[in-house]
Design an enzyme around this catalytic site. Sequence first.
Site, mmCIF file in Angstrom:
data_model
loop_
_atom_site.group_PDB
_atom_site.id
_atom_site.type_symbol
_atom_site.label_atom_id
_atom_site.label_comp_id
_atom_site.label_asym_id
_atom_site.label_seq_id
_atom_site.Cartn_x
_atom_site.Cartn_y
_atom_site.Cartn_z
ATOM 1 N N PHE A 60 -14.742 4.430 8.339
ATOM 2 C CA PHE A 60 -13.378 4.742 7.899
ATOM 3 C C PHE A 60 -13.205 4.666 6.387
ATOM 4 O O PHE A 60 -12.117 4.942 5.873
ATOM 5 C CB PHE A 60 -12.364 3.800 8.591
ATOM 6 N N ARG A 117 2.801 -7.221 9.107
ATOM 7 C CA ARG A 117 2.212 -6.125 9.891
ATOM 8 C C ARG A 117 2.738 -6.144 11.335
ATOM 9 O O ARG A 117 2.937 -5.089 11.935
ATOM 10 C CB ARG A 117 0.685 -6.238 9.866
ATOM 11 N N GLU A 123 -10.002 -10.157 -7.387
ATOM 12 C CA GLU A 123 -9.062 -9.043 -7.205
ATOM 13 C C GLU A 123 -7.967 -9.064 -8.282
ATOM 14 O O GLU A 123 -7.570 -8.001 -8.778
ATOM 15 C CB GLU A 123 -8.448 -9.103 -5.802
ATOM 16 N N LYS A 163 0.838 -1.199 0.000
ATOM 17 C CA LYS A 163 0.000 0.000 0.000
ATOM 18 C C LYS A 163 0.881 1.260 0.000
ATOM 19 O O LYS A 163 2.110 1.171 0.212
ATOM 20 C CB LYS A 163 -0.907 -0.038 1.223
ATOM 21 N N ASN A 179 -1.429 -0.067 7.387
ATOM 22 C CA ASN A 179 -0.932 -1.427 7.639
ATOM 23 C C ASN A 179 -0.158 -2.044 6.476
ATOM 24 O O ASN A 179 0.019 -3.263 6.400
ATOM 25 C CB ASN A 179 -2.059 -2.334 8.154
ATOM 26 N N THR A 230 -5.354 -7.632 10.698
ATOM 27 C CA THR A 230 -5.608 -6.313 10.106
ATOM 28 C C THR A 230 -5.039 -5.193 10.981
ATOM 29 O O THR A 230 -4.432 -4.248 10.481
ATOM 30 C CB THR A 230 -7.132 -6.105 9.930
ATOM 31 N N ARG A 272 -2.064 -14.698 3.923
ATOM 32 C CA ARG A 272 -2.783 -14.019 5.014
ATOM 33 C C ARG A 272 -2.051 -14.219 6.338
ATOM 34 O O ARG A 272 -1.962 -13.312 7.150
ATOM 35 C CB ARG A 272 -4.217 -14.562 5.116
ATOM 36 N N TYR A 275 -12.742 -2.343 -2.524
ATOM 37 C CA TYR A 275 -13.210 -2.218 -1.131
ATOM 38 C C TYR A 275 -14.722 -2.050 -1.040
ATOM 39 O O TYR A 275 -15.217 -1.472 -0.072
ATOM 40 C CB TYR A 275 -12.499 -1.031 -0.454
ATOM 41 N N HIS A 335 -1.655 -5.527 1.497
ATOM 42 C CA HIS A 335 -2.940 -6.200 1.282
ATOM 43 C C HIS A 335 -2.680 -7.611 0.780
ATOM 44 O O HIS A 335 -1.754 -7.830 0.001
ATOM 45 C CB HIS A 335 -3.765 -5.437 0.224
HETATM 46 P P1 IDP Z 1 -7.538 -6.825 5.689
HETATM 47 O O1 IDP Z 1 -6.718 -5.798 4.933
HETATM 48 O O2 IDP Z 1 -6.752 -7.442 6.807
HETATM 49 O O3 IDP Z 1 -8.185 -7.854 4.792
HETATM 50 P P2 IDP Z 1 -10.171 -5.582 5.942
HETATM 51 O O4 IDP Z 1 -11.108 -5.769 7.096
HETATM 52 O O5 IDP Z 1 -10.527 -6.207 4.642
HETATM 53 O O6 IDP Z 1 -8.717 -6.036 6.432
HETATM 54 O O7 IDP Z 1 -9.990 -4.007 5.746
HETATM 55 C C1 IDP Z 1 -9.342 -3.505 4.594
HETATM 56 C C2 IDP Z 1 -8.447 -2.363 5.007
HETATM 57 O O8 IDP Z 1 -9.239 -1.303 5.551
HETATM 58 C C3 IDP Z 1 -7.455 -2.689 6.128
HETATM 59 O O9 IDP Z 1 -6.305 -3.345 5.672
HETATM 60 C C4 IDP Z 1 -7.127 -1.305 6.635
HETATM 61 O O10 IDP Z 1 -6.241 -0.623 5.743
HETATM 62 C C5 IDP Z 1 -8.500 -0.620 6.546
HETATM 63 N N1 IDP Z 1 -9.224 -0.721 7.817
HETATM 64 C C6 IDP Z 1 -9.916 -1.773 8.309
HETATM 65 N N2 IDP Z 1 -10.452 -1.505 9.507
HETATM 66 C C7 IDP Z 1 -10.102 -0.219 9.785
HETATM 67 C C8 IDP Z 1 -10.357 0.653 10.895
HETATM 68 O O11 IDP Z 1 -11.017 0.307 11.866
HETATM 69 N N3 IDP Z 1 -9.816 1.906 10.816
HETATM 70 C C9 IDP Z 1 -9.068 2.330 9.754
HETATM 71 N N4 IDP Z 1 -8.817 1.541 8.692
HETATM 72 C C10 IDP Z 1 -9.317 0.281 8.705
HETATM 73 MG MG MG Z 2 -9.739 -7.717 3.389
#
Ligand code: IDP
Ligand code: MG
Length: 188
Positions: free
Chosen positions: A95, A140, A164, A47, A150, A129, A123, A87, A153
């Site tokens: 967010f 991470r 994707e 990212k 973070n 996350t 993963r 997304y 992806h």
């Molecule tokens: P993942 O990346 O581990 O699959 P997802 O739940 O799919 O997690 O969320 C996608 C992305 O959205 C996360 O990697 C992060 O960048 C962002 N994100 C998720 N939850 C939050 C939050 O509570 N606050 C800010 N950003 C978030």
């Molecule tokens: Mg995800």
Amino acid sequence: MLLRALSRLWTEHRLPASPGLRWAAAGLRLLSSGAKGLCEQTLVAVKPDGVQRRLVGEIIQRFERRGFQLVGLKLVQAPQDILSAHYHDLAEKPFYPALIEYMSSGPIVAMVWEGHDVVKVSRTMVGATSPGEALPGTIRGDLCVHISRNAVHASDSVEVAKKEIGLWFRHSELVQWECCAAGSTYNI
Ligand code: IDP
Ligand code: MG
């Protein structure tokens, strides 16, 4: 075995590289690796924060050293339509606007990695996350501190990975190639 041997023969002896023959060689390789479940693919992306923090090499190295095969790679300024499709399941989250802004804030390195169980293993390698919950040893858990930055992806299921990859890459951007370390990575 026979298919893999034919595919290797093709590669090693550099038989004429017309588009038709290249597709046939790729087909042989896919058939032989697919039979063993080795050609699962996933989308991994560094990212914008990971690119800015010069973590691209470190992240690529982790996937290479684990034994996965790189079949697609590009540096992109993510278009809005791709980000909103990518997304779409988070569109109602508070967010979401900040997430899209962050993902648009600079270039992303999009990659396709291939190998046995690559979706699940990626993963695990990426970690939870929220970096605070990500275990040490994960990307991470080692390199990030906040959920909003973070760094990386990875697709969360085989089905999502297919979608994707189709979103970020044209078929012609993926390269089927014979890795000379395949026999040291798998029992093929
Ligand atoms: P993942 O990346 O581990 O699959 P997802 O739940 O799919 O997690 O969320 C996608 C992305 O959205 C996360 O990697 C992060 O960048 C962002 N994100 C998720 N939850 C939050 C939050 O509570 N606050 C800010 N950003 C978030
Ligand atoms: Mg995800």
